[in-house]
Design an enzyme around this catalytic site. Structure first.
Site, PDB file in Angstrom:
ATOM      1  N   GLN A  86      -4.791  -1.583   9.470  1.00 54.60           N
ATOM      2  CA  GLN A  86      -4.617  -2.892   8.819  1.00 54.60           C
ATOM      3  C   GLN A  86      -5.222  -3.996   9.693  1.00 54.60           C
ATOM      4  OE1 GLN A  86      -3.258  -3.440   5.677  1.00 54.60           O
ATOM      5  NE2 GLN A  86      -4.015  -5.513   5.982  1.00 54.60           N
TER       6      GLN A  86
ATOM      7  N   LYS B 138       0.841  -1.207   0.000  1.00 55.45           N
ATOM      8  CA  LYS B 138       0.000   0.000   0.000  1.00 55.45           C
ATOM      9  C   LYS B 138       0.873   1.252   0.000  1.00 55.45           C
ATOM     10  CE  LYS B 138      -3.823  -2.439   2.093  1.00 55.45           C
ATOM     11  NZ  LYS B 138      -4.557  -2.859   3.270  1.00 55.45           N
TER      12      LYS B 138
ATOM     13  N   ASP C  13     -11.132   2.864   3.899  1.00 58.26           N
ATOM     14  CA  ASP C  13     -11.497   1.453   3.735  1.00 58.26           C
ATOM     15  C   ASP C  13     -13.013   1.304   3.578  1.00 58.26           C
ATOM     16  OD1 ASP C  13      -9.567  -0.468   3.487  1.00 58.26           O
ATOM     17  OD2 ASP C  13      -9.103  -0.561   5.632  1.00 58.26           O
TER      18      ASP C  13
END
Ligand code: NAP
Length: 285
Positions: A100, A56, A123
């Site tokens: 994460q 990422k 997200d």
């Protein structure tokens, strides 16, 4: 009947979108005197998570997004993680915040995610964004589901009016995919582990999205000739990655199909970058 399926190349589509994002990131930087910023929080040392985070961060650099990596020891308590999130919420150089998953303590994940500002929730997991997706309002939609829609569209497939069947109803894939397909005016059926006659339902799908996490679960006898098949599954077996769809036989019947790897996977990070630019452009409006 057999036909020649067209493979939907997630890597190529991803590269195309990333080059467009590069232009948008540069325009944002020129008009705001700073790069769009993504903060990534990794708690613990899970090796798969470390790879995802590294990928990422590299992807951010490639398109011109500034990344802020926060590596916390696995013993870090819930309150300390929340404190960091609150600081990032009020940091004007940070447009997106990503925690994460999985966290070492899975039981606190939902509570922690709810502390991310919905405006920075790249997200798309926050209840406000999930709710706005349901209502059809402007929102940051979850990345993998958004990637699924882009993949279907890239095949030149009209979604409107089609019967779309989604197998899987998780909060991060199945449900948001179903909502996005509904927004595109598909007639949507959502299947799960308690669904009866799954085979018959799947076989009626013009668009079949599979997100269950079971290696090669969907076989050719479950697929209509000419269907568009999107395989979200990522199942590791003896060091090899498999999808939820038995690619070799299903590809004999599908008009379009995504491979694993190289289909949905590359699109997930791309849609994260897309959401970061979107969040930066939108600010807290
Ligand atoms: P999940 O949270 O475990 O949800 C699985 C869903 O599949 C559940 O709704 C479950 O039904 C349903 N299911 C399980 N067995 C079934 C069966 N035999 N028949 C019908 N439905 C069944 O999984 P997830 O997080 O959505 O992920 C699904 C897959 O996608 C995994 O392989 C994951 O690794 C992959 N994934 C890939 C990406 C990517 O970037 N490519 C991103 C996210 C996930 P119930 O609700 O009834 O239990």
């Amino acid at each position: 009947m057999t036909n020649r399926p067209k493979i939907i190349d997630g890597k190529a589509l991803s590269q195309k979108i990333r080059s467009e994002l590069k232009t948008k990131a540069a325009a944002f930087e020129a008009s705001h005197n700073r790069k769009a910023g993504l903060a990534v929080i990794l708690v613990g040392e899970d090796s798969a998570s470390q790879i995802y985070v590294r990928n990422k961060i590299t992807a951010c650099e490639e398109v011109g997004i500034r990344s802020f990596a926060h590596y916390l020891p696995k013993e870090t308590g819930k309150d300390d993680i929340i404190e960091l999130i609150e600081a990032l919420n009020s940091d004007n150089s940070v447009d997106g915040i990503l925690v994460q998953l999985p966290l070492p303590d899975k039981s606190v994940e939902n509570e922690i995610l709810e502390h991310v500002s919905p405006f920075k929730d790249v997200d798309g997991f926050h209840a406000v964004n999930a709710g706005n997706l349901l209502l059809g309002n402007q929102c940051l939609a979850a990345c993998t589901p958004s990637g699924v829609i882009e993949l279907i569209k890239s095949a030149g497939t009209e979604i409107s009016g089609k019967h779309a069947v989604v197998i899987g109803r998780s909060n991060i894939v199945g449900k948001p995919v179903a909502m996005l397909l509904l927004q595109e005016n598909a007639t949507v059926t959502v299947c799960h582990s308690k669904t009866r006659n799954l085979k018959d339902i799947a076989k009626d799908a013009d668009i079949l999205v599979v997100a269950i996490g079971k290696k090669e679960f969907v076989t050719a006898d479950m697929v209509k000739v000419g269907a568009v098949v999107i395989d979200v599954g990522m199942n590791r077996h003896d060091g090899k990655l498999y999808g939820d769809v038995k690619f070799d036989e299903v590809s004999e019947k599908a008009a379009f199909i995504t491979p694993v790897p190289g289909g949905v996977g590359p699109m997930t990070i791309t849609m994260l970058l897309n959401n970061t630019i979107k969040a930066a452009e939108r600010g807290s409006k």
